[in-house]
Scaffold this motif. Structure first.
Motif, PDB file in Angstrom:
ATOM      1  N   TRP A   1      77.778  54.303  28.860  1.00  0.00           N
ATOM      2  CA  TRP A   1      77.872  55.752  28.743  1.00  0.00           C
ATOM      3  C   TRP A   1      76.660  56.335  28.032  1.00  0.00           C
ATOM      4  O   TRP A   1      76.148  57.401  28.414  1.00  0.00           O
ATOM      5  CB  TRP A   1      79.146  56.140  28.011  1.00  0.00           C
ATOM      6  N   ALA A   2      76.179  55.651  26.996  1.00  0.00           N
ATOM      7  CA  ALA A   2      75.040  56.163  26.236  1.00  0.00           C
ATOM      8  C   ALA A   2      73.794  56.245  27.101  1.00  0.00           C
ATOM      9  O   ALA A   2      73.070  57.252  27.078  1.00  0.00           O
ATOM     10  CB  ALA A   2      74.780  55.271  25.015  1.00  0.00           C
ATOM     11  N   GLU A   3      73.504  55.188  27.879  1.00  0.00           N
ATOM     12  CA  GLU A   3      72.312  55.212  28.726  1.00  0.00           C
ATOM     13  C   GLU A   3      72.477  56.207  29.862  1.00  0.00           C
ATOM     14  O   GLU A   3      71.517  56.884  30.247  1.00  0.00           O
ATOM     15  CB  GLU A   3      72.015  53.823  29.265  1.00  0.00           C
ATOM     16  N   ALA A   4      73.687  56.317  30.406  1.00  0.00           N
ATOM     17  CA  ALA A   4      73.941  57.331  31.437  1.00  0.00           C
ATOM     18  C   ALA A   4      73.668  58.718  30.881  1.00  0.00           C
ATOM     19  O   ALA A   4      73.129  59.601  31.562  1.00  0.00           O
ATOM     20  CB  ALA A   4      75.374  57.228  31.945  1.00  0.00           C
ATOM     21  N   GLY A   5      74.032  58.918  29.615  1.00  0.00           N
ATOM     22  CA  GLY A   5      73.818  60.212  28.991  1.00  0.00           C
ATOM     23  C   GLY A   5      72.356  60.569  28.825  1.00  0.00           C
ATOM     24  O   GLY A   5      71.999  61.755  28.777  1.00  0.00           O
ATOM     25  N   VAL A   6      71.483  59.568  28.750  1.00  0.00           N
ATOM     26  CA  VAL A   6      70.049  59.830  28.623  1.00  0.00           C
ATOM     27  C   VAL A   6      69.549  60.634  29.818  1.00  0.00           C
ATOM     28  O   VAL A   6      68.658  61.483  29.685  1.00  0.00           O
ATOM     29  CB  VAL A   6      69.266  58.503  28.503  1.00  0.00           C
ATOM     30  N   VAL A   7      70.109  60.375  30.994  1.00  0.00           N
ATOM     31  CA  VAL A   7      69.681  61.090  32.206  1.00  0.00           C
ATOM     32  C   VAL A   7      70.722  62.109  32.665  1.00  0.00           C
ATOM     33  O   VAL A   7      70.618  62.662  33.756  1.00  0.00           O
ATOM     34  CB  VAL A   7      69.366  60.097  33.346  1.00  0.00           C
ATOM     35  N   GLY A   8      71.731  62.347  31.830  1.00  0.00           N
ATOM     36  CA  GLY A   8      72.693  63.409  32.118  1.00  0.00           C
ATOM     37  C   GLY A   8      73.694  63.103  33.201  1.00  0.00           C
ATOM     38  O   GLY A   8      74.144  64.016  33.899  1.00  0.00           O
ATOM     39  N   VAL A   9      74.074  61.825  33.368  1.00  0.00           N
ATOM     40  CA  VAL A   9      75.085  61.483  34.367  1.00  0.00           C
ATOM     41  C   VAL A   9      76.262  60.812  33.681  1.00  0.00           C
ATOM     42  O   VAL A   9      76.234  60.540  32.478  1.00  0.00           O
ATOM     43  CB  VAL A   9      74.521  60.566  35.479  1.00  0.00           C
ATOM     44  N   GLY A  10      77.314  60.543  34.449  1.00  0.00           N
ATOM     45  CA  GLY A  10      78.496  59.899  33.913  1.00  0.00           C
ATOM     46  C   GLY A  10      78.803  58.603  34.634  1.00  0.00           C
ATOM     47  O   GLY A  10      78.245  58.304  35.697  1.00  0.00           O
ATOM     48  N   VAL A  11      79.682  57.809  34.025  1.00  0.00           N
ATOM     49  CA  VAL A  11      80.247  56.640  34.704  1.00  0.00           C
ATOM     50  C   VAL A  11      81.439  57.159  35.493  1.00  0.00           C
ATOM     51  O   VAL A  11      82.454  57.549  34.914  1.00  0.00           O
ATOM     52  CB  VAL A  11      80.673  55.562  33.694  1.00  0.00           C
ATOM     53  N   VAL A  12      81.318  57.206  36.817  1.00  0.00           N
ATOM     54  CA  VAL A  12      82.291  57.928  37.632  1.00  0.00           C
ATOM     55  C   VAL A  12      83.417  57.041  38.155  1.00  0.00           C
ATOM     56  O   VAL A  12      84.404  57.549  38.690  1.00  0.00           O
ATOM     57  CB  VAL A  12      81.600  58.655  38.812  1.00  0.00           C
TER      58      VAL A  12
END
Length: 320
Positions: free
Chosen positions: A116-127
């Motif tokens: 989740w943290a790395e996804a947040g770096v580029v503004g996306v989510g774990v879907v």
């Protein structure tokens, strides 16, 4: 809150999914997140960029070298960098997790936190994703992306005369792996570069907008990955060693370990820098630096006009 020592066998598959997705915000591109048979992610471009990487315990990571949170970040970064290498921007992540039933829940929560943290770096989510039982901890991540109306930047577009350029760090992860393999845990900046890469995500779309003719992320080593571009584009790539500035910290580590640090820049993988080719005369986007040229000739990657002696980079099945 977890009870001490809680195991996955006690919490169960759906309990784990609920635990790691609860109260996690999703960006607007996620029209439907975890909880149904499939996620729904917006694709206004009409095309979806998709890639998958699999990380296996004791092959791609070691939990005595990295925390679960760091493993999660690394798994996400490897895929998000592939999206960027196509000139696209990420829109979501899917995660497949396989692990033993006695895996501590805290380990999996921390791994999910890293994703989740790395996804947040580029503004996306774990879907969405899946959980299964396995004798070995395996993390498989699929990243989705949008080209935003642009053509994808392929490996096959390099032409003689193009400038070869790189964005991001080179050699840091390879040096960190060498340090860890010798039984050391410092210097921390180098070791942490292996544990958690820092891909230049925004540099991919920027290169596409600037007219990059080919691009790839450096996952197996600069020479190995440029070798893919050389082969499918039918060009010879000649790198300039004097353009590959070796950071002082890597010079220090190389001196301590008896390794020429240039070797890490040329063959070290998992920094997930981006390397691309641009038409001659192109004003390189911010963060990109020229390191060589593409020329007519038998497909190969040379250094200062000569064949580089030794391994070219990581080979998954040769184990080197």
């Amino acid at each position: 809150m977890d009870t001490p020592g809680e195991r996955l066998s006690e919490l169960g598959e759906f309990g784990l999914i609920s635990r790691v997705t609860r109260d996690r915000p999703q960006p607007p591109a996620t029209l439907l997140g975890p909880g149904d048979d499939a996620a729904v992610v917006a694709a206004p471009d009409g095309r979806v960029v998709a890639c998958t990487d699999v990380l296996v315990d004791c092959v791609h990571f070691r939990l005595d070298w990295s925390t679960p949170e760091q493993v999660g970040r690394k798994a996400a970064a490897a895929n998000l960098a592939d999206v960027a290498a196509m000139g696209a921007v990420p829109t979501g992540l899917l995660v497949g997790l396989a692990c033993p039933a006695d895996t501590p829940v805290a380990t999996l929560e921390d791994l999910a936190a890293g994703l989740w943290a790395e996804a947040g770096v580029v503004g996306v989510g774990v879907v969405g994703g899946d959980v299964a039982s396995s004798a070995t901890l395996v993390v498989s991540v699929t990243a989705l992306g949008s080209l935003e109306g642009r053509a994808p930047v392929l490996r096959s577009g390099a032409r003689p005369g193009d400038v070869v350029a790189v964005a991001g760090r080179l050699g840091w992860s390879g040096a960190g792996l060498a340090v860890l393999s010798r039984g050391f845990r410092s210097p921390g900046t180098v070791v942490n570069a292996h544990r958690v890469p820092e891909p230049p995500y925004a540099a991919g779309p920027a290169a596409a907008k600037a007219g990059a003719t080919s691009m790839i992320d450096v996952s197996d080593g600069l020479m190995a990955d440029l070798g893919h571009i050389a082969r499918v584009s039918g060009v010879l790539v000649d790198l300039r060693s004097d353009a590959l500035e070796v950071p002082a910290r890597l010079v220090d580590v190389g001196s301590a370990l008896g390794v020429d640090p240039l070797h890490w820049l040329l063959t070290g993988g998992e920094d997930h820098a981006l390397v691309a080719t641009f038409p001659p005369g192109t004003a390189l986007p911010e963060g990109w630096r020229a390191i060589g040229v593409a020329a007519a000739g038998e497909p190969a990657v040379l250094v200062d006009g000569r064949t580089y002696e030794g391994d070219q980079g990581w080979d998954h099945f040769a184990g080197r």
